[in-house]
Write an enzyme that holds these catalytic residues in place. Structure first.
Site, PDB file in Angstrom:
ATOM      1  N   TYR A 109       0.819  -1.220   0.000  1.00  0.00           N
ATOM      2  CA  TYR A 109       0.000   0.000   0.000  1.00  0.00           C
ATOM      3  C   TYR A 109       0.856   1.275   0.000  1.00  0.00           C
ATOM      4  O   TYR A 109       0.345   2.374  -0.206  1.00  0.00           O
ATOM      5  CB  TYR A 109      -0.945   0.031   1.210  1.00  0.00           C
ATOM      6  CG  TYR A 109      -2.019  -1.044   1.195  1.00  0.00           C
ATOM      7  CD1 TYR A 109      -2.358  -1.711   0.012  1.00  0.00           C
ATOM      8  CD2 TYR A 109      -2.688  -1.400   2.351  1.00  0.00           C
ATOM      9  CE1 TYR A 109      -3.332  -2.697   0.003  1.00  0.00           C
ATOM     10  CE2 TYR A 109      -3.662  -2.387   2.346  1.00  0.00           C
ATOM     11  CZ  TYR A 109      -3.975  -3.034   1.161  1.00  0.00           C
ATOM     12  OH  TYR A 109      -4.939  -4.014   1.154  1.00  0.00           O
ATOM     13  N   ASP A 112     -10.318  -9.115   8.125  1.00  0.00           N
ATOM     14  CA  ASP A 112     -11.750  -8.974   7.856  1.00  0.00           C
ATOM     15  C   ASP A 112     -12.426 -10.340   7.851  1.00  0.00           C
ATOM     16  O   ASP A 112     -13.536 -10.503   8.351  1.00  0.00           O
ATOM     17  CB  ASP A 112     -11.982  -8.295   6.501  1.00  0.00           C
ATOM     18  CG  ASP A 112     -12.044  -6.780   6.659  1.00  0.00           C
ATOM     19  OD1 ASP A 112     -11.642  -6.282   7.724  1.00  0.00           O
ATOM     20  OD2 ASP A 112     -12.495  -6.098   5.717  1.00  0.00           O
ATOM     21  N   ASP A 130      -2.566 -17.951   1.612  1.00  0.00           N
ATOM     22  CA  ASP A 130      -3.797 -18.495   1.004  1.00  0.00           C
ATOM     23  C   ASP A 130      -4.296 -19.703   1.809  1.00  0.00           C
ATOM     24  O   ASP A 130      -5.497 -19.834   2.070  1.00  0.00           O
ATOM     25  CB  ASP A 130      -3.593 -18.837  -0.485  1.00  0.00           C
ATOM     26  CG  ASP A 130      -2.332 -19.646  -0.740  1.00  0.00           C
ATOM     27  OD1 ASP A 130      -1.475 -19.754   0.158  1.00  0.00           O
ATOM     28  OD2 ASP A 130      -2.202 -20.193  -1.859  1.00  0.00           O
ATOM     29  N   ASP A 144      -4.951  -7.173   5.849  1.00  0.00           N
ATOM     30  CA  ASP A 144      -6.192  -6.475   5.529  1.00  0.00           C
ATOM     31  C   ASP A 144      -7.295  -7.501   5.242  1.00  0.00           C
ATOM     32  O   ASP A 144      -8.395  -7.455   5.805  1.00  0.00           O
ATOM     33  CB  ASP A 144      -5.936  -5.593   4.292  1.00  0.00           C
ATOM     34  CG  ASP A 144      -7.020  -4.567   4.087  1.00  0.00           C
ATOM     35  OD1 ASP A 144      -7.968  -4.548   4.869  1.00  0.00           O
ATOM     36  OD2 ASP A 144      -6.905  -3.781   3.120  1.00  0.00           O
ATOM     37  N   LYS A 185       3.667 -15.290   1.487  1.00  0.00           N
ATOM     38  CA  LYS A 185       3.667 -16.149   0.307  1.00  0.00           C
ATOM     39  C   LYS A 185       5.124 -16.346  -0.105  1.00  0.00           C
ATOM     40  O   LYS A 185       5.555 -15.892  -1.179  1.00  0.00           O
ATOM     41  CB  LYS A 185       2.852 -15.499  -0.813  1.00  0.00           C
ATOM     42  CG  LYS A 185       1.366 -15.427  -0.540  1.00  0.00           C
ATOM     43  CD  LYS A 185       0.637 -16.721  -0.864  1.00  0.00           C
ATOM     44  CE  LYS A 185       0.519 -16.914  -2.359  1.00  0.00           C
ATOM     45  NZ  LYS A 185      -0.101 -18.225  -2.685  1.00  0.00           N
TER      46      LYS A 185
END
Ligand code: NAD
Length: 368
Positions: free
Chosen positions: A142, A253, A225, A249, A192
């Site tokens: 970001y 959630d 993942d 992020d 990852k």
């Protein structure tokens, strides 16, 4: 010794409504627990824009840097949607996070037994769930450069850059290990590393910090993942999860929704220790200003109250009182009290924001 200091920024919409209930608990702490906070209140978001033409005045920013902890309600509202990007209410919050350098975002996902039926997952998967996701908040994709939309040949290309320095990874890893030591002493780091160099570095640095400084904490690594799948399959296998800004992020959630309503979710954003040893800290509910219910008395104040409990635990070393507040919340829910967000249409009559705050204070009284 000086009283602990708090800056309250209630903000917009339901922010002041839920914060009013937190103030009752701050009052209760003074009257019944002998802990008096020096409380200052100020504006953030749309209300600050209305008064000052900016969503966070420099004086407010300076106050935030001085106090032991900042407690924020929520910002935003439809009346501000057309403002220039630079003065939108959310920019006030982003400025606080950036200038206080709050790199470690703690998002607990805790399922109170009385609400286990409210989750979209099976009751036995979520009942008793108590995990925390530690998300790196000030770096990663970001923020990395280069970024932008460029023209290459005869088409546009969108670029963002995932970039982490060793020190950025090390400091958030430490924050996760410290937290784990206060809980079940278990950290799972997610990245990852199979397809991203930044993931390889992340895994290396987390392992190094663990081996040198926190060998007593149980550490595992997982591809992000798979982490998402495991969170939905059997979330209780985790205690503390540490991950980068982007994966954090999404994963936080996902984990949050295991527990039911947005009105129940607190958060803490922590930075480096100040001179007094306390971390720079901002505590806020995960939800926004909920303009659709603002002014109706329907807002659930629990997320904001639990955010204050996090402040007691992480800024003020008052873990016992934090637990007392969490248990009081558990008690009122077990007694069947519900704000509208925690009920289906057939479930009876909801109680108001104020009634929920009063019930929690009464449960606190009963706990003494
Ligand atoms: P929201 O979180 O405000 O509301 C989403 C839904 O959840 C709404 O239906 C709302 O009524 C409900 N809800 C939220 N909190 C609740 C509570 N405590 N009790 C009961 N119900 C609750 O998100 P949104 O509608 O996408 O955004 C509204 C405004 O809030 C926008 O201006 C947005 O930019 C802002 N926002 C601010 C923050 C923040 O201050 N940290 C976070 C998210 C959104």
């Amino acid at each position: 010794m000086a009283n602990p200091s708090l800056l309250i920024l209630a903000g917009d919409g339901i922010g002041p409504e839920v914060m009013a209930e937190v103030k009752k608990i701050i009052g209760w702490m003074g009257a019944k627990r002998g802990v008096t906070f020096d409380v200052t209140e100020d504006l953030v978001g749309g209300c600050a824009y209305d008064k000052h033409g900016v969503p966070l005045h420099d004086d407010t920013m300076a106050k935030a840097q001085e106090v032991d902890a900042v407690l924020l309600g929520a910002v935003g509202g439809p009346q501000y949607d057309t403002l220039d990007f630079s003065v939108k209410p959310e920019r006030g919050l982003l400025r606080l996070r950036k200038e206080m350098d709050l790199f470690s975002n703690l998002r607990p996902a805790q399922c109170f037994d009385a609400l286990a039926d409210f989750s979209s997952l099976k009751k036995d998967v979520v009942a008793g769930l108590d995990i925390v996701i530690v998300r790196e908040l000030t770096s990663g994709v970001y923020f990395g450069e280069p970024r932008g939309i460029f023209v290459e040949g005869n088409e546009r290309v969108g670029i963002n850059t995932q970039r982490y320095t060793e020190s950025e990874i090390a400091r958030v890893a430490r924050s996760a290990f410290e937290l784990a030591r206060k809980r079940a002493n278990k950290v799972c780091s997610m990245e990852k590393a199979n397809v991203m160099e930044s993931g390889i570095l992340w895994r290396d640095v987390v392992q190094e910090i663990h081996d040198k400084e926190y060998p007593d904490v149980q550490l595992s690594h997982m591809y992000a993942d798979n982490g998402a799948m495991q969170l939905v399959r059997w979330p209780k296998q985790f205690d503390v999860i540490v991950t980068d800004n982007l994966f954090g992020d999404v994963l936080s959630d996902c984990a949050a929704m295991l527990t039911g309503s947005l009105g129940m979710l607190p958060s803490a954003s922590l930075g480096a220790p100040m001179a007094n040893g306390r971390p720079k800290a901002l505590y806020e509910p995960v939800h926004g200003s909920a303009p659709d219910i603002a002014g109706t008395g329907k807002a659930n104040p629990i997320a904001c109250i639990l955010s204050f409990a996090m402040a007691l635990r992480y800024s003020f070393d008052m873990g016992e009182d934090a637990t007392r507040i969490e248990k009081a919340v558990e008690q009122v829910l077990a007694d069947g009290l519900r704000t509208a967000d925690l009920m289906g249409p057939q479930d009876g009559t909801p109680i108001s924001t104020t009634q929920m705050g009063d019930a929690i204070v009464a449960a606190l009284d009963a706990s003494l």
